[in-house]
Motif scaffolding. Structure first.
Motif, PDB file in Angstrom:
ATOM      1  N   CYS A 143      -3.630   0.820  -3.175  1.00 17.59           N
ATOM      2  CA  CYS A 143      -3.346  -0.583  -2.869  1.00 17.59           C
ATOM      3  C   CYS A 143      -2.834  -1.311  -4.109  1.00 17.59           C
ATOM      4  O   CYS A 143      -3.087  -0.898  -5.234  1.00 17.59           O
ATOM      5  N   GLY A 144      -2.150  -2.413  -3.873  1.00 15.11           N
ATOM      6  CA  GLY A 144      -1.689  -3.251  -4.966  1.00 15.11           C
ATOM      7  C   GLY A 144      -0.447  -2.740  -5.670  1.00 15.11           C
ATOM      8  O   GLY A 144      -0.171  -3.120  -6.806  1.00 15.11           O
TER       9      GLY A 144
ATOM     10  N   VAL B 247      -4.760   6.142   0.026  1.00 17.65           N
ATOM     11  CA  VAL B 247      -4.019   4.891  -0.005  1.00 17.65           C
ATOM     12  C   VAL B 247      -4.223   4.239  -1.363  1.00 17.65           C
ATOM     13  O   VAL B 247      -5.357   4.054  -1.805  1.00 17.65           O
TER      14      VAL B 247
ATOM     15  N   GLU C 164       0.851  -1.181   0.000  1.00 16.04           N
ATOM     16  CA  GLU C 164       0.000   0.000   0.000  1.00 16.04           C
ATOM     17  C   GLU C 164       0.892   1.237   0.000  1.00 16.04           C
ATOM     18  O   GLU C 164       1.879   1.289   0.721  1.00 16.04           O
TER      19      GLU C 164
ATOM     20  N   LYS D 242       0.842   5.195   0.745  1.00 15.30           N
ATOM     21  CA  LYS D 242       0.057   6.254   1.373  1.00 15.30           C
ATOM     22  C   LYS D 242       0.623   7.593   0.944  1.00 15.30           C
ATOM     23  O   LYS D 242       1.813   7.842   1.080  1.00 15.30           O
TER      24      LYS D 242
END
Length: 43
Positions: free
Chosen positions: A22-23, A20, A9, A11
């Motif tokens: 993700c991936g 955030v 993640e 941020k």
């Protein structure tokens, strides 16, 4: 040799709000992160 892709993640702060993504992996480009952030802000 086995290559393991680890998704993380990321941020970041955008206009004072923490977002955030993700991936994210070592293969993720900056362009892909920026596009994901722009799409999140637009919705």
């Amino acid at each position: 040799m086995v290559l393991e892709l680890v998704a993380m993640e990321l941020k970041v702060w955008v206009d004072g709000i923490q977002r955030v993504v993700c991936g994210v992996s070592e293969q993720t480009t900056c362009q892909e992160v920026v596009i994901a952030l722009a799409q999140a802000i637009a919705s």
